[in-house]
Design a protein around this motif. Structure first.
Motif, PDB file in Angstrom:
ATOM      1  N   THR A   1      -3.246 -11.716 -18.482  1.00  0.00           N
ATOM      2  CA  THR A   1      -2.806 -11.870 -19.866  1.00  0.00           C
ATOM      3  C   THR A   1      -1.739 -12.949 -19.977  1.00  0.00           C
ATOM      4  O   THR A   1      -1.761 -13.790 -20.885  1.00  0.00           O
ATOM      5  N   THR A   2      -0.811 -12.939 -19.040  1.00  0.00           N
ATOM      6  CA  THR A   2       0.244 -13.951 -19.047  1.00  0.00           C
ATOM      7  C   THR A   2      -0.319 -15.328 -18.744  1.00  0.00           C
ATOM      8  O   THR A   2       0.085 -16.326 -19.356  1.00  0.00           O
ATOM      9  N   LEU A   3      -1.262 -15.399 -17.815  1.00  0.00           N
ATOM     10  CA  LEU A   3      -1.877 -16.686 -17.492  1.00  0.00           C
ATOM     11  C   LEU A   3      -2.673 -17.235 -18.673  1.00  0.00           C
ATOM     12  O   LEU A   3      -2.750 -18.449 -18.871  1.00  0.00           O
ATOM     13  N   ALA A   4      -3.258 -16.337 -19.470  1.00  0.00           N
ATOM     14  CA  ALA A   4      -4.039 -16.774 -20.629  1.00  0.00           C
ATOM     15  C   ALA A   4      -3.148 -17.278 -21.752  1.00  0.00           C
ATOM     16  O   ALA A   4      -3.560 -18.117 -22.560  1.00  0.00           O
ATOM     17  N   ASP A   5      -1.914 -16.789 -21.806  1.00  0.00           N
ATOM     18  CA  ASP A   5      -0.989 -17.188 -22.868  1.00  0.00           C
ATOM     19  C   ASP A   5       0.420 -17.281 -22.292  1.00  0.00           C
ATOM     20  O   ASP A   5       1.262 -16.418 -22.541  1.00  0.00           O
ATOM     21  N   PRO A   6       0.698 -18.319 -21.500  1.00  0.00           N
ATOM     22  CA  PRO A   6       2.005 -18.420 -20.829  1.00  0.00           C
ATOM     23  C   PRO A   6       3.212 -18.350 -21.758  1.00  0.00           C
ATOM     24  O   PRO A   6       4.206 -17.708 -21.413  1.00  0.00           O
ATOM     25  N   PRO A   7       3.175 -18.977 -22.952  1.00  0.00           N
ATOM     26  CA  PRO A   7       4.362 -18.894 -23.811  1.00  0.00           C
ATOM     27  C   PRO A   7       4.591 -17.504 -24.387  1.00  0.00           C
ATOM     28  O   PRO A   7       5.687 -17.187 -24.832  1.00  0.00           O
TER      29      PRO A   7
END
Length: 205
Positions: free
Chosen positions: A124-130
């Protein structure tokens, strides 16, 4: 992430080194923080390795999952100098998520539930780093030099050492102060290059 992965406590050693050093430097000589661009770019290589680690962990072979996770650590470390300048806060978000997964896998007695939870959140974090919201932390600084990102995560040791050297080069110091700072810089550089968080924590305790 070089200096964030190996210990159970996430601490950037040169931040401590630089904090001491900056206290004796002229604040007027301090460089400003890097302006962030909006995205980190293609996260596909890291997502691919993460999927592999999840697949292996799902079989119950956490030793093999830990071994494969080292590839993620290495790939992320190698890409740091390219990715971090694009968006330091987004980089810190991914770095923290990777740290959490590595810490869970490298525990003396890994908890399968904790491993699964940290690995599940990483894609999830990799898909939306910001992230979906604004940064929720506070930028920490010493003598007007940023030492963390907007989420309060310590900056990479390489970034801190670069700022340290830039500031030191333009500072006017007494001989005794310069000798002290040179010693701190050398020890901080050694710890940063060695990725030795555990011993570095002891050093700064």
């Amino acid at each position: 992430m070089k200096n964030l992965l190996l210990g159970p406590v996430l601490i950037v050693v040169p931040v401590g080194v630089v904090a001491v050093g900056y206290a004796t430097l002229d604040p007027a000589s301090a460089p400003t923080a890097t302006v962030a661009a909006p995205t980190l770019g293609d996260m596909t290589p890291f997502r691919t390795i993460t999927t592999d680690v999840q697949t292996i962990a799902a079989t119950g072979d956490l030793n093999a999952a830990q071994t494969r996770s080292t590839d993620l650590e290495t790939a992320w470390n190698d890409a740091q100098s390219t990715l971090w300048p694009h968006d330091p806060t987004a980089w810190g978000n991914v770095d923290g998520a990777i740290d959490d997964a590595l810490t869970a896998l490298r525990a003396k007695a890994p908890d399968p539930a904790q491993v699964d939870a940290t690995l599940a959140s990483l894609p999830t974090t990799l898909a939306d780093p910001p992230g979906t919201g604004a940064a929720g932390g506070v930028v920490q600084s010493v003598s007007r030099i940023a030492t963390t990102d907007a989420n309060g995560r310590p900056l990479p040791c390489e970034v801190m050492l670069d700022q340290f050297r830039t500031t030191l080069a333009g500072a006017t110091l007494a001989d005794a102060d310069r000798a002290t700072i040179d010693t701190l810089q050398a020890k901080g550089t050694e710890r940063c290059n060695a990725d030795d968080d555990a011993r570095a924590d002891d050093f700064f305790a």
